[in-house]
Design a protein around this motif. Structure first.
Motif, PDB file in Angstrom:
ATOM      1  N   UNK A 190       0.839  -1.213   0.000  1.00 48.08           N
ATOM      2  CA  UNK A 190       0.000   0.000   0.000  1.00 48.08           C
ATOM      3  C   UNK A 190       0.866   1.253   0.000  1.00 48.08           C
ATOM      4  N   UNK A 191       1.903   1.261   0.839  1.00 48.18           N
ATOM      5  CA  UNK A 191       2.762   2.433   0.937  1.00 48.18           C
ATOM      6  C   UNK A 191       3.515   2.674  -0.365  1.00 48.18           C
ATOM      7  N   UNK A 192       4.048   1.603  -0.948  1.00 42.42           N
ATOM      8  CA  UNK A 192       4.782   1.748  -2.206  1.00 42.42           C
ATOM      9  C   UNK A 192       3.875   2.204  -3.336  1.00 42.42           C
ATOM     10  N   UNK A 193       2.610   1.835  -3.268  1.00 36.77           N
ATOM     11  CA  UNK A 193       1.656   2.272  -4.295  1.00 36.77           C
ATOM     12  C   UNK A 193       1.301   3.750  -4.125  1.00 36.77           C
ATOM     13  N   UNK A 194       1.109   4.173  -2.881  1.00 34.86           N
ATOM     14  CA  UNK A 194       0.703   5.551  -2.619  1.00 34.86           C
ATOM     15  C   UNK A 194       1.862   6.541  -2.760  1.00 34.86           C
ATOM     16  N   UNK A 195       3.080   6.093  -2.445  1.00 38.88           N
ATOM     17  CA  UNK A 195       4.246   6.988  -2.458  1.00 38.88           C
ATOM     18  C   UNK A 195       5.434   6.184  -2.980  1.00 38.88           C
ATOM     19  N   UNK A 196       5.476   6.025  -4.305  1.00 36.61           N
ATOM     20  CA  UNK A 196       6.379   5.064  -4.917  1.00 36.61           C
ATOM     21  C   UNK A 196       7.778   5.649  -5.125  1.00 36.61           C
ATOM     22  N   UNK A 197       8.531   5.691  -4.052  1.00 39.34           N
ATOM     23  CA  UNK A 197       9.900   6.205  -4.109  1.00 39.34           C
ATOM     24  C   UNK A 197      10.774   5.323  -4.997  1.00 39.34           C
ATOM     25  N   UNK A 198      10.623   4.020  -4.890  1.00 41.19           N
ATOM     26  CA  UNK A 198      11.500   3.098  -5.613  1.00 41.19           C
ATOM     27  C   UNK A 198      11.374   3.269  -7.129  1.00 41.19           C
TER      28      UNK A 198
END
Length: 247
Positions: A231-239
């Motif tokens: 969820x976090x990577x989807x909302x704030x995809x730094x990578x």
């Protein structure tokens, strides 16, 4: 756990921890670095000679109690000995990680040879798990490599009290920059060279500690919701915004 010169006592303590973990329905149990042999040269040789025995016991317990187990052993291959992390799951060793970064100032290179490859274990119980050992924590490239393909990285360590603030800071940094859970398990007690204060920690992908341990031997545990990572990577995809370059 405190790691004694008596490796048989160390293994008995490890087995008791696995039984206690089973009673608490844990899915993953992580031990400190070289949790059977420690860095005692006489123990390293004897434990490496008896590796098949420990291997069979941990395979059996991982199947019997339906629990994943990670810890490091001295692995002898030809003329080399490696500080090797073994990941046991469902009755077999599904991954081996030979420690890549060896700390010269503490004489580790006089005992062990360097590993060459980053490793991610693929567990049916947990999913993909990045593997690391102690001094690796100072080298973010390894964590970026394994975190791309996993939601949690585990660090088995023997980190001394003199640099314990580095331990806490680096674990948190690795979780934030890779948007993943990072589990750091450190030994307690002492040897002739150092004091080891424990301070095992679990950080979530936001860099928030969700488990903070003290300096006492024992089993510490908490729930880890790996869906938070996705969820976090989807909302704030730094990578997705990273760029690879050379200087």
């Amino acid at each position: 756990m405190d790691i004694l010169r008596d490796f048989d006592q160390n293994f008995e303590k490890a087995k008791r921890a696995i039984l206690e973990a089973n009673k608490n329905d844990l899915k993953l149990l992580v031990f400190p670095e070289t949790f059977i042999s420690g860095y005692y040269k006489s123990s390293i040789k004897k434990v490496s000679d008896r590796l098949s025995y420990y291997f069979d016991q941990l395979c059996f317990m991982s199947r019997e109690y339906k629990i994943d187990i990670y810890g490091t052993f001295p692995l002898k291959e030809n003329a080399n000995i490696y500080n090797c992390g073994f990941y046991f799951s469902e009755g077999s060793c599904i991954a081996r990680y030979k420690k890549i970064h060896l700390i010269e100032v503490m004489g580790e290179k006089d005992i062990f040879s360097e590993g060459k490859e980053a490793v991610v274990a693929e567990s049916n119980l947990i999913g993909r798990v990045g593997l690391a050992i102690c001094y690796d924590l100072r080298f973010p490239e390894l964590f970026r490599k394994v975190s791309i393909n996993s939601k949690v990285t585990i660090v088995s360590a023997m980190w001394p009290k003199t640099r314990i603030e580095h331990w806490k800071t680096l674990l948190r940094a690795r979780s934030i920059e890779n948007q993943c859970f990072v589990i750091g398990v450190n030994r307690v007690g002492s040897d002739k060279n150092n004091l080891y204060p424990g301070n095992s920690l679990i950080f979530d992908p936001y860099g928030t500690p969700i488990l903070e341990c003290d300096n006492l031997e024992g089993l510490y545990f908490c729930d880890v919701d790996l869906s938070v990572v996705e969820r976090f990577r989807k909302d704030f995809n730094v990578l997705a915004d990273r760029r690879i370059f050379s200087l």
